[in-house]
Design a protein around this motif. Structure first.
Motif, short mmCIF file in Angstrom:
data_model
loop_
_atom_site.label_atom_id
_atom_site.label_comp_id
_atom_site.label_asym_id
_atom_site.label_seq_id
_atom_site.Cartn_x
_atom_site.Cartn_y
_atom_site.Cartn_z
N ALA A 22 0.83 -1.21 0.00
CA ALA A 22 0.00 0.00 0.00
C ALA A 22 0.86 1.25 0.00
O ALA A 22 0.57 2.22 -0.72
CB ALA A 22 -0.93 -0.01 1.21
N ARG A 23 1.94 1.24 0.78
CA ARG A 23 2.86 2.40 0.80
C ARG A 23 3.49 2.59 -0.57
O ARG A 23 3.59 3.71 -1.07
CB ARG A 23 3.93 2.21 1.86
CG ARG A 23 4.87 3.39 1.95
CD ARG A 23 5.72 3.33 3.18
NE ARG A 23 6.65 4.44 3.16
CZ ARG A 23 7.92 4.35 3.53
NH1 ARG A 23 8.40 3.22 3.98
NH2 ARG A 23 8.71 5.39 3.47
N GLY A 24 3.91 1.49 -1.19
CA GLY A 24 4.50 1.57 -2.53
C GLY A 24 3.52 2.13 -3.55
O GLY A 24 3.89 2.95 -4.39
N GLU A 25 2.26 1.71 -3.47
CA GLU A 25 1.25 2.23 -4.41
C GLU A 25 1.01 3.73 -4.18
O GLU A 25 0.86 4.48 -5.15
CB GLU A 25 -0.04 1.45 -4.29
CG GLU A 25 0.06 0.08 -4.92
CD GLU A 25 -1.23 -0.71 -4.89
OE1 GLU A 25 -2.31 -0.10 -4.64
OE2 GLU A 25 -1.18 -1.92 -5.13
N ASP A 26 0.99 4.15 -2.92
CA ASP A 26 0.83 5.59 -2.64
C ASP A 26 2.00 6.38 -3.22
O ASP A 26 1.82 7.45 -3.81
CB ASP A 26 0.73 5.85 -1.13
CG ASP A 26 -0.58 5.37 -0.53
OD1 ASP A 26 -1.57 5.15 -1.28
OD2 ASP A 26 -0.63 5.21 0.71
N ILE A 27 3.20 5.86 -3.06
CA ILE A 27 4.38 6.52 -3.61
C ILE A 27 4.31 6.56 -5.13
O ILE A 27 4.60 7.58 -5.76
CB ILE A 27 5.67 5.82 -3.12
CG1 ILE A 27 5.86 6.06 -1.62
CG2 ILE A 27 6.89 6.27 -3.91
CD1 ILE A 27 6.89 5.17 -0.96
N LYS A 43 5.12 -2.74 -8.08
CA LYS A 43 5.82 -3.73 -7.27
C LYS A 43 6.76 -3.00 -6.32
O LYS A 43 7.50 -2.11 -6.74
CB LYS A 43 6.62 -4.71 -8.14
CG LYS A 43 5.75 -5.60 -8.99
CD LYS A 43 4.89 -6.50 -8.12
CE LYS A 43 4.03 -7.42 -8.93
NZ LYS A 43 3.07 -8.14 -8.10
N THR A 44 6.71 -3.39 -5.05
CA THR A 44 7.49 -2.71 -4.02
C THR A 44 8.36 -3.72 -3.29
O THR A 44 7.91 -4.83 -2.99
CB THR A 44 6.55 -2.03 -3.01
OG1 THR A 44 5.64 -1.18 -3.71
CG2 THR A 44 7.33 -1.22 -1.99
#
Length: 117
Positions: free
Chosen positions: A8-13, A53-54
């Motif tokens: 979720a953090r990666g998608e926000d970034i 992808k994070t």
């Protein structure tokens, strides 16, 4: 940080990065029986379907290594399903992109790859 939280953090970034580079977010985390599209964004005269992808640290390989041929095939099938669910949207061009987010210590490094297929 757990896998879901990191994703979720990666998608926000990724969303922030895309918006800073001229993309307008149309949809996020759209799901159907076939799978999920992380981000749908308008860019210039087209729609871009973005797989995010994070990864954290350097262990576990590059984030884009997780996008296999099977995953690309699934994404290709999700595009018409998304349009069927959203008939109000049209696009001059359609593209599938990927965004890799590397979370290393207290910073994020973003890589954007256009037109995976």
């Amino acid at each position: 940080m757990g896998t879901a939280e990191m994703g979720a953090r990666g998608e926000d970034i990724a969303v922030d990065w895309l918006e800073q580079h001229g993309f307008t977010i149309v949809d996020r985390n759209w799901r159907c029986a076939r799978g999920e599209v992380d981000i749908v964004a308008r860019h210039q005269d087209g729609l871009v379907f973005v797989e995010v992808k994070t990864r954290s640290g350097v262990v576990g390989g590059h984030p884009l290594e997780a996008i296999t041929r099977t995953k690309l095939r699934r994404l290709r099938h999700l595009v018409p399903a998304w349009f069927a669910a959203h008939p109000e949207h049209t696009a001059g061009h359609i593209r599938i992109d990927a965004v890799a987010v590397h979370l290393i210590a207290d910073r994020a490094i973003v890589e954007h790859v256009e037109a995976l297929v």
